[in-house]
Design an enzyme around this catalytic site. Structure first.
Site, PDB file in Angstrom:
ATOM      1  N   HIS A 240       0.846  -1.204   0.000  1.00  0.00           N
ATOM      2  CA  HIS A 240       0.000   0.000   0.000  1.00  0.00           C
ATOM      3  C   HIS A 240       0.883   1.257   0.000  1.00  0.00           C
ATOM      4  O   HIS A 240       0.700   2.163  -0.821  1.00  0.00           O
ATOM      5  CB  HIS A 240      -0.908  -0.043   1.242  1.00  0.00           C
ATOM      6  N   GLU A 241       1.857   1.286   0.920  1.00  0.00           N
ATOM      7  CA  GLU A 241       2.728   2.464   1.023  1.00  0.00           C
ATOM      8  C   GLU A 241       3.617   2.605  -0.206  1.00  0.00           C
ATOM      9  O   GLU A 241       3.863   3.721  -0.680  1.00  0.00           O
ATOM     10  CB  GLU A 241       3.591   2.390   2.286  1.00  0.00           C
TER      11      GLU A 241
ATOM     12  N   HIS B 231       1.838   4.444  -2.936  1.00  0.00           N
ATOM     13  CA  HIS B 231       1.915   5.908  -2.757  1.00  0.00           C
ATOM     14  C   HIS B 231       3.278   6.422  -3.224  1.00  0.00           C
ATOM     15  O   HIS B 231       3.375   7.397  -3.971  1.00  0.00           O
ATOM     16  CB  HIS B 231       1.812   6.270  -1.265  1.00  0.00           C
TER      17      HIS B 231
ATOM     18  N   ASP C 178      -5.767   8.723   3.574  1.00  0.00           N
ATOM     19  CA  ASP C 178      -5.699   9.005   2.131  1.00  0.00           C
ATOM     20  C   ASP C 178      -6.961   9.700   1.627  1.00  0.00           C
ATOM     21  O   ASP C 178      -6.904  10.602   0.797  1.00  0.00           O
ATOM     22  CB  ASP C 178      -5.506   7.695   1.362  1.00  0.00           C
TER      23      ASP C 178
END
Ligand SMILES: [Zn+2]
Length: 301
Positions: free
Chosen positions: A53-54, A57, A154
């Site tokens: 997930h990170e 980004h 987010d």
């Protein structure tokens, strides 16, 4: 803590993450649980999903010109430390949405694999069910939760980028932060009846929203300001301060990146601006403070 590198991005595990390791080991050893090894394996899978997930980004941020210092795993989730973030609403939207999309992507992949083997994903069981099912549900929850319109989640950033179509950055930030606080309060209220964990996250989101709002407004106010724009022309004081080892900055020093750190380190709460080692002005802490004072929420200008 142990460090891994993925695509040139350092991934660090925060020391407090050990609390979670202990909790998982202890919780899984209970009778009827998955056992310590099973519990820790599940924690490792969760951590990997959070890192993906990170990374999503971070990779989008890098593509849009930012630098990624590191990704840190905390007990409440991951944090990407980004620098030189692009500031257009379009970039903020793309960087923010990438994380939840990655989580949904993992969930979809897991669901597809389960479907291939004719497995049903119901009932929802994040504790004892097969690991593939847990991966699907965990990532669905992470994706959906992060899309809640609340800073610093987010969804809060997505909301602000959309609000910037109608408002300037400062007003969009204020509106998004206010909505974030309302969502956080709702989380706490629901949490009292449903799950105390939600109360805890609500508190985290509430203060996160306030911190994000304050930091953004400081940044907006100080953007592009140089030392020479804010200094006072007081040569006598400058000479005096120099004798007391006050830090020195150039007239062109960036206020946000250079002057404020120097002020924070200065024992006399002031810095001297020098040009060719000649003192030409003074910046006191209060000179910067009045620039960044966050006024009431209904400020119009
Ligand atoms: Zn995220």
């Amino acid at each position: 803590m142990p460090i891994v590198r993925v695509a040139g991005i350092e991934i660090r595990i925060h020391a407090t993450f050990l609390i979670l390791v202990a909790l998982f080991a202890f919780g899984s050893s209970a009778r009827g649980g998955p056992g310590v090894v099973g519990g820790l394996l599940w924690l490792a899978v969760i951590a990997a999903c959070v890192v993906v997930h990170e990374l999503a980004h971070s990779i989008v941020a890098i593509h849009r010109g930012a630098t990624v210092r590191e990704i840190v795993l905390l007990p409440i989730g991951g944090v990407s430390k980004l620098e030189n973030l692009p500031e257009t609403p379009r970039d903020e939207f793309a960087i923010a949405i990438a994380g939840p999309l990655a989580s949904f992507g993992i969930a979809a992949l897991g669901a597809a694999i389960a479907g291939l083997f004719g497995q049903s994903l119901l009932p929802v069981d994040l504790y004892g069910g097969p690991i593939l099912h847990k991966v699907v549900w965990f990532n669905l929850i992470v994706g959906a939760f992060n899309l809640l319109p609340a800073f610093p989640l987010d969804g809060g950033r997505v909301l602000r980028s959309l609000l910037e179509r109608r408002f300037d950055l400062e007003r969009a930030t204020r509106h998004a932060a206010r909505i974030g606080r309302i969502v956080a309060l709702a989380m706490m209220a629901i949490g009292i009846f449903a799950d105390w964990w939600l109360v805890f996250i609500g508190v985290f989101v509430y203060f996160g929203a306030a911190a994000e709002e304050a930091a953004t407004i400081v940044h907006i106010r100080l953007k592009g300001l140089r030392a020479k724009d804010v200094m006072l022309l007081n040569h006598v004081t400058a000479a005096e301060l120099l004798e007391h080892d006050a830090p020195v900055v150039a007239p062109t020093a960036d206020v946000e990146r250079e002057v404020i750190p120097a002020l924070t380190a200065s024992p006399s709460h002031a810095v001297v601006v020098t040009e060719s080692s000649r003192p030409i002005g003074v910046i006191r802490e209060e000179d910067v403070e009045h620039l960044i004072k966050v006024d009431g929420p209904e400020r119009t200008s």
